[in-house]
Write a protein that holds these residues in place. Structure first.
Motif, PDB file in Angstrom:
ATOM      1  N   MET A   1     -20.152  46.561 -20.747  1.00 11.41           N
ATOM      2  CA  MET A   1     -19.433  47.736 -21.227  1.00 11.41           C
ATOM      3  C   MET A   1     -19.322  47.820 -22.756  1.00 11.41           C
ATOM      4  O   MET A   1     -19.406  48.917 -23.320  1.00 11.41           O
ATOM      5  CB  MET A   1     -18.043  47.801 -20.593  1.00 11.41           C
ATOM      6  N   PRO A   2     -19.134  46.703 -23.486  1.00 10.47           N
ATOM      7  CA  PRO A   2     -19.143  46.831 -24.948  1.00 10.47           C
ATOM      8  C   PRO A   2     -20.452  47.411 -25.476  1.00 10.47           C
ATOM      9  O   PRO A   2     -20.444  48.216 -26.415  1.00 10.47           O
ATOM     10  CB  PRO A   2     -18.926  45.389 -25.420  1.00 10.47           C
ATOM     11  N   ALA A   3     -21.573  47.008 -24.873  1.00  9.07           N
ATOM     12  CA  ALA A   3     -22.864  47.567 -25.277  1.00  9.07           C
ATOM     13  C   ALA A   3     -22.931  49.050 -24.930  1.00  9.07           C
ATOM     14  O   ALA A   3     -23.564  49.835 -25.642  1.00  9.07           O
ATOM     15  CB  ALA A   3     -24.004  46.800 -24.596  1.00  9.07           C
ATOM     16  N   ALA A   4     -22.281  49.442 -23.831  1.00  4.46           N
ATOM     17  CA  ALA A   4     -22.242  50.862 -23.465  1.00  4.46           C
ATOM     18  C   ALA A   4     -21.426  51.653 -24.488  1.00  4.46           C
ATOM     19  O   ALA A   4     -21.810  52.760 -24.882  1.00  4.46           O
ATOM     20  CB  ALA A   4     -21.650  51.025 -22.066  1.00  4.46           C
ATOM     21  N   PHE A   5     -20.300  51.091 -24.929  1.00  7.73           N
ATOM     22  CA  PHE A   5     -19.468  51.755 -25.943  1.00  7.73           C
ATOM     23  C   PHE A   5     -20.242  51.940 -27.244  1.00  7.73           C
ATOM     24  O   PHE A   5     -19.966  52.860 -28.014  1.00  7.73           O
ATOM     25  CB  PHE A   5     -18.195  50.934 -26.202  1.00  7.73           C
ATOM     26  N   LYS A   6     -21.181  51.052 -27.509  1.00  6.93           N
ATOM     27  CA  LYS A   6     -21.989  51.153 -28.722  1.00  6.93           C
ATOM     28  C   LYS A   6     -22.748  52.470 -28.779  1.00  6.93           C
ATOM     29  O   LYS A   6     -23.017  52.997 -29.863  1.00  6.93           O
ATOM     30  CB  LYS A   6     -22.973  49.974 -28.754  1.00  6.93           C
TER      31      LYS A   6
END
Length: 458
Positions: A66-71
């Motif tokens: 999810m952090p990579a998705a928020f990116k």
């Protein structure tokens, strides 16, 4: 509905006649039929066990992605988008299970699988759609197979990437490609995928949840240390990258391929829906966890965040190393739960081709070949972040959004679509959302994969 009756003739012989008596409307609609009383489950799952299965099906490699998705969106659209996807995913599960229960009552059966629910909806739906029944059966099975192969291939890459990260630290003089680690996983995955009853997977599911919980705590420990100023990250990113967020979030939260087996094998299936209900409780918890991990993970690592946030953790600290090992174990055991439903469906289609004597051998071969395919696919496209986006957009959105919406619309078509046909308009809106995810998500993922591998070859 026709009834068979036996009548006596004048000569005392029994004459078999087919009655044309039609049952009353209430009986036909199944309103007096309770499917739960006609379920015969050899190994029923407790409500707590079902909770762990649902939680595990939605918490896996996707949570840490999810952090990579928020990116791809920035902080604000990422947070809002996470809540939106959670609400839509939960709604689609609700309508699928509710439709399945209604069809069970009408057809007077105890339970139906995902595929059988779709088939019976078309078989007993509007007359002009009944000719598509077999097409629907194959389409749903292929969608399930796509989710299985794509999703579990992502799991293989996730585990292999974690093992490579650990191996590269301990043995820097022997750097092996991630494809080799994928191959090493083949034998243990084949062996444990031979487990054939959901009840026996409960211990693995509980253990995986515990591993993931510890990993989550450790990840939060590192993530909440020295969080950079919000000014160092993007609040809003270009809308052109949003499709990768949507497809990743759908991949992460959609566990719909596990829903029907879990609900069908519950000892108390009435606990599944309702308010609060097992499904609602699970999805609220899932949405909160995803929002927290995505938001603060992106705050911590910014645009440098990797496909799994655990890969950003320090390599030289025992606590971080333990988290990487535990998350690899968690996803490893999640693999079997995700494979359960597709294996069950595939075997129901194939077992008639085997003699009863060879049913055991047939299952072994089928499961072995299926696992082998997932490992080969993982080795073929060993990029965790991009494959998650592609699989989420193409397969998870189809199985989790498109099919439940179509099935509910067809089932309600002759039975009433609600006041002002609100069900129809609601589903049209959600289908537009599905098309956005499918087209833009696949395009963005494929374009990024081609660009990545083109630059690598150069």
């Amino acid at each position: 509905m026709a009834l068979d009756a036996n009548l006596s003739g004048k000569d005392g012989d029994m004459i078999r006649m087919e009655s044309t008596v039609t049952l009353d409307r209430e009986s036909v609609d199944g309103k007096d039929y309770d499917p739960y009383q006609h379920r015969h489950v050899a190994h029923p799952t407790s409500t707590l066990g079902a909770f762990f299965h649902l939680l595990k099906s939605s918490l896996g490699s996707g949570l840490l992605a999810m952090p990579a998705a928020f990116k791809h969106t920035g902080l604000i659209p990422g947070f809002v988008g996470t809540m939106l996807v959670a609400i839509i995913a939960t709604h689609c599960v609700h309508i699928l299970v509710k439709t399945s229960r209604d069809v069970c009552k009408e057809c007077r059966v105890g339970s139906l699988s995902y595929t059988d629910t779709c088939v019976k909806v078309f078989k007993h739906g509007p007359k002009r759609l009944r000719t598509y029944t077999e097409f629907v059966r194959h389409f749903v099975d292929y969608a399930m197979a796509g989710v299985c192969l794509g999703g579990t291939s992502v799991y293989v890459i996730f585990i292999a990437s974690s093992l490579k990260n650990i191996g590269d630290y301990f043995y820097p003089e022997n750097i092996f490609p991630v494809e080799l680690y994928c191959g090493v996983l083949l034998v243990p995955l084949v062996l444990l995928t031979q487990i054939r009853h959901l009840k026996f997977l409960v211990p693995f599911s509980i253990f995986a949840n515990l591993c993931l919980l510890v990993t989550f705590v450790v990840t939060c420990y590192y993530t909440f240390q020295d969080i950079p100023n919000v000014a160092n990250v993007k609040l809003f990113n270009s809308a052109r990258e949003w499709p990768l967020f949507l497809s990743t979030a759908i991949f992460a939260m959609e566990g719909i391929n596990v829903v029907m087996p879990v609900e069908n094998e519950m000892a108390n299936p009435r606990h599944f829906l309702g308010c609060p209900g097992l499904l609602n409780i699970t999805m609220v918890l899932v949405a909160i966890l995803y929002a927290v991990v995505g938001l603060f993970g992106y705050l911590k690592y910014g645009d440098e965040v990797l496909g799994s946030i655990t890969l950003n953790l320090p390599e030289d600290e025992p606590l971080a190393l333990a988290a990487k090992i535990l998350v690899a174990l968690a996803v490893f055991f999640t693999y079997f739960l995700q494979m359960y439903a597709p294996m069950d469906i595939m075997w129901s289609r194939l077992k008639e081709r085997f003699s009863a004597r060879f049913h055991n051998e047939g299952q072994i071969v089928m499961r072995t070949l299926s696992v082998t395919v997932t490992v080969v696919l993982a080795a073929a496209v060993p990029d965790l972040e991009l494959l998650i986006g592609l699989v989420g957009a193409a397969f998870f959105s189809t199985l989790g959004l498109f099919i439940p919406l179509i099935v509910q619309t067809v089932h309600k078509w002759d039975r009433g679509l609600g006041k002002y046909s609100y069900i129809l308009w609601e589903n049209i809106l959600l289908l537009a959302f599905y098309m956005l995810v499918l087209v833009s998500g696949c395009y963005s993922s494929i374009t990024a994969i081609v660009a990545r591998f083109t630059s690598t070859q150069r």
